[in-house]
Design a protein around this motif. Structure first.
Motif, PDB file in Angstrom:
ATOM      1  N   GLU A 206       8.854  11.039   1.842  1.00 22.00           N
ATOM      2  CA  GLU A 206       7.828  10.491   0.949  1.00 22.00           C
ATOM      3  C   GLU A 206       6.437  10.960   1.392  1.00 22.00           C
ATOM      4  OE1 GLU A 206       6.290   8.773  -2.294  1.00 22.00           O
ATOM      5  OE2 GLU A 206       8.446   8.810  -1.880  1.00 22.00           O
ATOM      6  N   VAL A 207       6.176  10.931   2.689  1.00 30.35           N
ATOM      7  CA  VAL A 207       4.890  11.417   3.204  1.00 30.35           C
ATOM      8  C   VAL A 207       4.710  12.886   2.838  1.00 30.35           C
ATOM      9  CG1 VAL A 207       3.602  11.987   5.314  1.00 30.35           C
ATOM     10  CG2 VAL A 207       4.694   9.744   5.080  1.00 30.35           C
TER      11      VAL A 207
ATOM     12  N   GLU B 259       0.840  -1.204   0.000  1.00 31.07           N
ATOM     13  CA  GLU B 259       0.000   0.000   0.000  1.00 31.07           C
ATOM     14  C   GLU B 259       0.875   1.255   0.000  1.00 31.07           C
ATOM     15  OE1 GLU B 259      -3.437   0.382   0.112  1.00 31.07           O
ATOM     16  OE2 GLU B 259      -3.631  -1.779  -0.195  1.00 31.07           O
ATOM     17  N   PRO B 260       1.595   1.519  -1.092  1.00 32.33           N
ATOM     18  CA  PRO B 260       2.559   2.631  -1.083  1.00 32.33           C
ATOM     19  C   PRO B 260       1.947   4.013  -0.896  1.00 32.33           C
ATOM     20  CG  PRO B 260       2.334   1.700  -3.281  1.00 32.33           C
ATOM     21  CD  PRO B 260       1.560   0.815  -2.354  1.00 32.33           C
ATOM     22  N   ASP B 261       0.659   4.167  -1.170  1.00 33.23           N
ATOM     23  CA  ASP B 261       0.024   5.478  -1.026  1.00 33.23           C
ATOM     24  C   ASP B 261      -0.557   5.727   0.358  1.00 33.23           C
ATOM     25  OD1 ASP B 261       0.598   6.068  -3.701  1.00 33.23           O
ATOM     26  OD2 ASP B 261      -1.269   5.168  -4.395  1.00 33.23           O
ATOM     27  N   ASN B 262      -0.466   4.754   1.239  1.00 34.91           N
ATOM     28  CA  ASN B 262      -1.061   4.867   2.568  1.00 34.91           C
ATOM     29  C   ASN B 262      -0.097   5.601   3.498  1.00 34.91           C
ATOM     30  OD1 ASN B 262      -1.934   4.324   5.261  1.00 34.91           O
ATOM     31  ND2 ASN B 262      -3.190   2.660   4.462  1.00 34.91           N
ATOM     32  N   THR B 263      -0.379   6.882   3.741  1.00 30.85           N
ATOM     33  CA  THR B 263       0.534   7.695   4.550  1.00 30.85           C
ATOM     34  C   THR B 263       0.469   7.334   6.030  1.00 30.85           C
ATOM     35  OG1 THR B 263      -1.071   9.500   4.631  1.00 30.85           O
ATOM     36  CG2 THR B 263       0.635   9.627   2.940  1.00 30.85           C
ATOM     37  N   ALA B 264      -0.649   6.793   6.510  1.00 31.58           N
ATOM     38  CA  ALA B 264      -0.728   6.380   7.918  1.00 31.58           C
ATOM     39  C   ALA B 264       0.275   5.261   8.189  1.00 31.58           C
ATOM     40  CB  ALA B 264      -2.145   5.930   8.266  1.00 31.58           C
ATOM     41  N   ILE B 265       0.365   4.327   7.274  1.00 35.31           N
ATOM     42  CA  ILE B 265       1.337   3.236   7.427  1.00 35.31           C
ATOM     43  C   ILE B 265       2.743   3.800   7.360  1.00 35.31           C
ATOM     44  CG2 ILE B 265       2.252   1.107   6.414  1.00 35.31           C
ATOM     45  CD1 ILE B 265      -0.599   0.518   5.395  1.00 35.31           C
TER      46      ILE B 265
END
Length: 105
Positions: free
Chosen positions: A64-65, A35-41
């Motif tokens: 990246e975030v 899930e590369p677009d998941n900023t919470a992770i």
């Protein structure tokens, strides 16, 4: 452990809460791959890297975030702290100023 993305994220969060930062980072790095677009992770991964003294990796995740969401005050704050721990105080100051301005402090 639940094999869903959410279950795995919760498991990584429990590892983090138990101060098993390296183990949490391993789990979270796998999730970021999926899930590369998941900023919470990514933010939790950056925190796990920070607490396990993997500062270069923490910095990369935070950058990246911020590339995805430049208005994330917490990511700016964390980046400033990561840079401070690397004795990059001049760079840290700008991130910390941005975080303070964005959060109203």
């Amino acid at each position: 452990m639940d094999g869903t993305l959410f279950g795995r994220y919760r498991y990584a969060g429990m590892l983090f809460d138990d101060r098993q930062y390296s183990a949490a980072a391993t789990e979270l790095a796998e999730l970021v791959t999926e899930e590369p677009d998941n900023t919470a992770i990514r933010l939790l991964l950056a925190r796990a890297y920070y607490h396990s003294a993997q500062l270069t990796r923490a910095e990369a995740e935070l950058r990246e975030v911020l590339q995805r969401n430049p208005a994330d005050a917490y990511a700016h704050l964390m980046l400033g702290r990561v840079l401070q721990r690397q004795s990059r105080h001049d760079e840290a100051a700008s991130s910390l100023r941005l975080a303070a301005a964005m959060s109203g402090e």
